[in-house]
Design a protein around this motif. Structure first.
Motif, short mmCIF file in Angstrom:
data_model
loop_
_atom_site.label_atom_id
_atom_site.label_comp_id
_atom_site.label_asym_id
_atom_site.label_seq_id
_atom_site.Cartn_x
_atom_site.Cartn_y
_atom_site.Cartn_z
N GLU A 249 0.81 -1.22 0.00
CA GLU A 249 0.00 0.00 0.00
C GLU A 249 0.84 1.27 0.00
OE1 GLU A 249 -3.71 -1.91 2.63
OE2 GLU A 249 -2.13 -0.74 3.62
N VAL A 250 2.13 1.16 0.30
CA VAL A 250 2.95 2.35 0.52
C VAL A 250 2.99 3.26 -0.69
CG1 VAL A 250 5.31 3.17 0.92
CG2 VAL A 250 4.39 1.31 2.32
N ASN A 251 3.37 2.75 -1.86
CA ASN A 251 3.52 3.63 -3.00
C ASN A 251 2.20 4.12 -3.60
OD1 ASN A 251 6.39 4.33 -3.85
ND2 ASN A 251 6.56 2.17 -3.28
N PRO A 252 1.14 3.31 -3.66
CA PRO A 252 -0.15 3.87 -4.11
C PRO A 252 -0.64 5.01 -3.21
CG PRO A 252 -0.20 1.48 -4.26
CD PRO A 252 1.07 1.84 -3.54
N ASP B 194 -8.65 10.32 0.03
CA ASP B 194 -8.48 9.66 -1.27
C ASP B 194 -7.26 8.75 -1.27
OD1 ASP B 194 -10.70 11.05 -2.09
OD2 ASP B 194 -9.61 12.52 -3.31
N ALA B 195 -6.23 9.13 -0.51
CA ALA B 195 -5.03 8.28 -0.41
C ALA B 195 -5.33 7.03 0.38
CB ALA B 195 -3.90 9.07 0.23
N LEU B 196 -6.04 7.16 1.48
CA LEU B 196 -6.35 6.00 2.31
C LEU B 196 -7.29 5.03 1.61
CD1 LEU B 196 -6.70 7.63 5.84
CD2 LEU B 196 -4.87 6.12 5.03
N LEU C 121 1.58 8.16 -3.83
CA LEU C 121 1.26 8.84 -5.07
C LEU C 121 0.07 9.77 -4.90
CD1 LEU C 121 1.80 9.28 -8.07
CD2 LEU C 121 0.36 7.28 -8.55
N LYS C 122 -0.97 9.32 -4.22
CA LYS C 122 -2.15 10.15 -3.99
C LYS C 122 -1.81 11.36 -3.12
CE LYS C 122 -5.55 8.03 -6.13
NZ LYS C 122 -6.38 8.69 -7.17
N MET C 123 -0.96 11.16 -2.13
CA MET C 123 -0.55 12.28 -1.28
C MET C 123 0.20 13.33 -2.09
SD MET C 123 -1.46 11.87 1.95
CE MET C 123 -1.99 10.56 3.07
N ILE C 124 1.13 12.87 -2.92
CA ILE C 124 1.91 13.80 -3.74
C ILE C 124 1.01 14.55 -4.71
CG2 ILE C 124 3.70 13.93 -5.51
CD1 ILE C 124 5.02 11.50 -4.14
N GLU C 125 0.09 13.84 -5.35
CA GLU C 125 -0.83 14.48 -6.29
C GLU C 125 -1.67 15.55 -5.62
OE1 GLU C 125 -1.55 10.72 -9.38
OE2 GLU C 125 -3.01 11.14 -7.78
N GLY C 126 -1.98 15.36 -4.34
CA GLY C 126 -2.79 16.32 -3.60
C GLY C 126 -1.98 17.42 -2.93
N HIS D 270 8.18 0.48 12.47
CA HIS D 270 8.22 0.74 13.91
C HIS D 270 8.48 -0.56 14.67
CE1 HIS D 270 5.61 4.69 13.76
NE2 HIS D 270 6.77 4.81 13.13
N LEU D 271 8.09 -1.68 14.08
CA LEU D 271 8.22 -3.00 14.69
C LEU D 271 9.18 -3.86 13.88
CD1 LEU D 271 4.40 -3.65 15.28
CD2 LEU D 271 6.05 -2.82 16.99
N LEU D 272 9.66 -4.92 14.50
CA LEU D 272 10.47 -5.93 13.82
C LEU D 272 9.81 -7.29 14.01
CD1 LEU D 272 14.06 -4.89 14.97
CD2 LEU D 272 13.00 -4.41 12.75
N ARG D 273 9.92 -8.14 13.00
CA ARG D 273 9.46 -9.54 13.06
C ARG D 273 7.95 -9.69 13.07
NH1 ARG D 273 12.48 -8.92 17.46
NH2 ARG D 273 10.79 -9.64 18.82
N ALA D 274 7.20 -8.63 12.92
CA ALA D 274 5.74 -8.73 12.94
C ALA D 274 5.25 -9.40 11.66
CB ALA D 274 5.11 -7.36 13.08
N SER D 275 4.13 -10.09 11.76
CA SER D 275 3.53 -10.75 10.60
C SER D 275 2.03 -10.43 10.56
CB SER D 275 3.73 -12.26 10.70
OG SER D 275 3.14 -12.91 9.59
N PRO D 276 1.58 -9.78 9.45
CA PRO D 276 2.38 -9.25 8.34
C PRO D 276 3.15 -8.01 8.77
CG PRO D 276 0.11 -8.54 8.11
CD PRO D 276 0.13 -9.48 9.29
N ALA D 277 4.19 -7.67 8.01
CA ALA D 277 4.98 -6.48 8.29
C ALA D 277 4.14 -5.23 8.03
CB ALA D 277 6.23 -6.45 7.42
N THR D 278 4.28 -4.26 8.91
CA THR D 278 3.58 -2.99 8.72
C THR D 278 4.59 -1.86 8.58
OG1 THR D 278 3.37 -2.82 11.14
CG2 THR D 278 1.46 -3.62 9.92
N PHE D 279 4.20 -0.86 7.79
CA PHE D 279 5.05 0.30 7.56
C PHE D 279 4.28 1.54 7.96
CE2 PHE D 279 6.67 -3.10 5.05
CZ PHE D 279 8.05 -2.95 5.12
N TYR D 280 5.02 2.62 8.23
CA TYR D 280 4.42 3.82 8.79
C TYR D 280 4.82 5.00 7.93
CZ TYR D 280 3.52 0.61 12.54
OH TYR D 280 3.08 -0.49 13.24
N MET D 281 3.81 5.66 7.36
CA MET D 281 4.04 6.80 6.49
C MET D 281 3.65 8.07 7.24
SD MET D 281 2.45 7.77 2.74
CE MET D 281 3.23 6.36 1.95
N HIS D 282 4.65 8.93 7.47
CA HIS D 282 4.41 10.21 8.13
C HIS D 282 4.20 11.28 7.06
CE1 HIS D 282 5.54 8.76 12.19
NE2 HIS D 282 6.21 7.89 11.48
#
Length: 314
Positions: free
Chosen positions: A112-115, A161-163, A118-123, A133-145
């Motif tokens: 989900e990170v790049n889609p 629209d990005a979410l 892209l919406k954030m940049i367009e707006g 923020h975490l290690l070894r989690a399943s599934p891995a999660t990423f955090y976009m500030h």
């Protein structure tokens, strides 16, 4: 308000006449609180609420909207992570110069990170960090500030629209009734951490402010908890007085390694050290941590780390 202004003007006039203010008086010092209030009043927050389809938590002049990843089942070290522990995405709006500043932290899957970006940049919004923020989690999660400044309704529309291109639930979550109990000695936790915690979604949460003011683009980030610049410590009970802990320390550069050493010497893993913002003063680093153990033992380790920081203690 008119009466209060009259009193202030009278006091200053008397002071000037007696020579208490021999130099030119800076009227902006008095005007700023009223200007900020006026700017806050000029924003139609209902329109922002309508864009997001949910109500915010309002703290002073900050409107904070939550986007928990309740759709995900994330496990780490045998613990199923509650959204309030580490999956609670959010955005916060603060009135600024007649418009608003927005800051946020969105929880995303790798795909989900790049889609979303892209919406954030367009707006017209800025991406200020992408990381774990975490290690070894399943599934891995990423955090976009994310961050930005402008019309709050337009920025809210961009964020929505990005979410939408992620699987983040866009329907406001129903409140749990009754809320999950916190099976921990919260009185002792409060005493050890040094501030009063708060139950949220089955997680016991602390926000520990720093003693120094934090600014972004010359705007004071306050209140610090809703703006994401307080030290955040979360306890999720796992049974038998144990808990999973995570969160982040907000640190100046000279505090980073003393805190790392304090955490590691108390059996608490350091899972990330990075920035969340781009133009803050002073320069800050966010240190994330994780452990599962006796809750009071962990609280003592966290207190040892807090003692290495310029943080408040009640």
């Amino acid at each position: 308000m008119r009466k209060l202004l009259g009193i202030i003007v009278s006091v200053i006039a008397a002071s000037v006449s007696t020579g208490a203010y021999p130099q030119k008086f800076d009227w902006q010092v008095l005007a700023e609180p009223f200007v900020t209030s006026a700017h806050a009043a000029n924003i139609d927050w209902q329109k922002v609420d309508d864009v997001f389809g949910r109500k915010p938590v309002v703290s002073d002049d900050v409107h904070r909207y939550g986007f928990p990843r309740s759709d995900l089942s994330v496990t780490l070290d045998g613990v199923t992570i509650k959204p309030a522990l580490a999956l609670g995405g959010w955005v916060a709006f603060k009135p600024m110069h007649g418009e608003a500043m927005v800051m946020g932290d969105l929880v995303l899957l790798e795909s989900e990170v790049n889609p979303v970006m892209l919406k954030m940049i367009e707006g017209g919004l800025d991406i200020t960090a992408v990381h774990n923020h975490l290690l070894r989690a399943s599934p891995a999660t990423f955090y976009m500030h994310v961050g930005g400044h402008g019309d709050p309704v337009k920025m809210a529309t961009t964020i929505r629209d990005a979410l939408v291109v992620s699987k983040t639930p866009m329907t406001a979550p129903a409140a749990a009734s009754p809320p999950p109990a916190i099976d921990l000695d919260t009185t002792q936790l409060d005493k050890l951490i040094g501030v009063k915690g708060q139950a949220n979604g089955g997680v016991y949460q602390f926000n520990v402010p720093r003693t120094d003011p934090i600014k972004e683009n010359d705007m004071v980030m306050a209140p610090v908890g809703p703006m994401g610049v307080a030290i955040a410590i979360n306890f999720q009970p796992t049974g038998g007085g144990k808990a999973a802990i995570t969160g982040d320390f907000v640190l100046t550069n000279d505090e980073v390694n003393p805190v790392i050493r304090a955490l590691r010497s108390n059996g608490i893993d350091v899972t990330a050290v990075h920035s969340h913002m781009l133009g803050e003063q002073p320069r800050l680093f966010f240190l994330h941590f994780w452990a599962v153990d006796d809750a009071l033992k962990l609280a003592k380790g966290l207190r040892a780390a807090l003692d290495k920081t310029a943080s408040m203690k009640t």
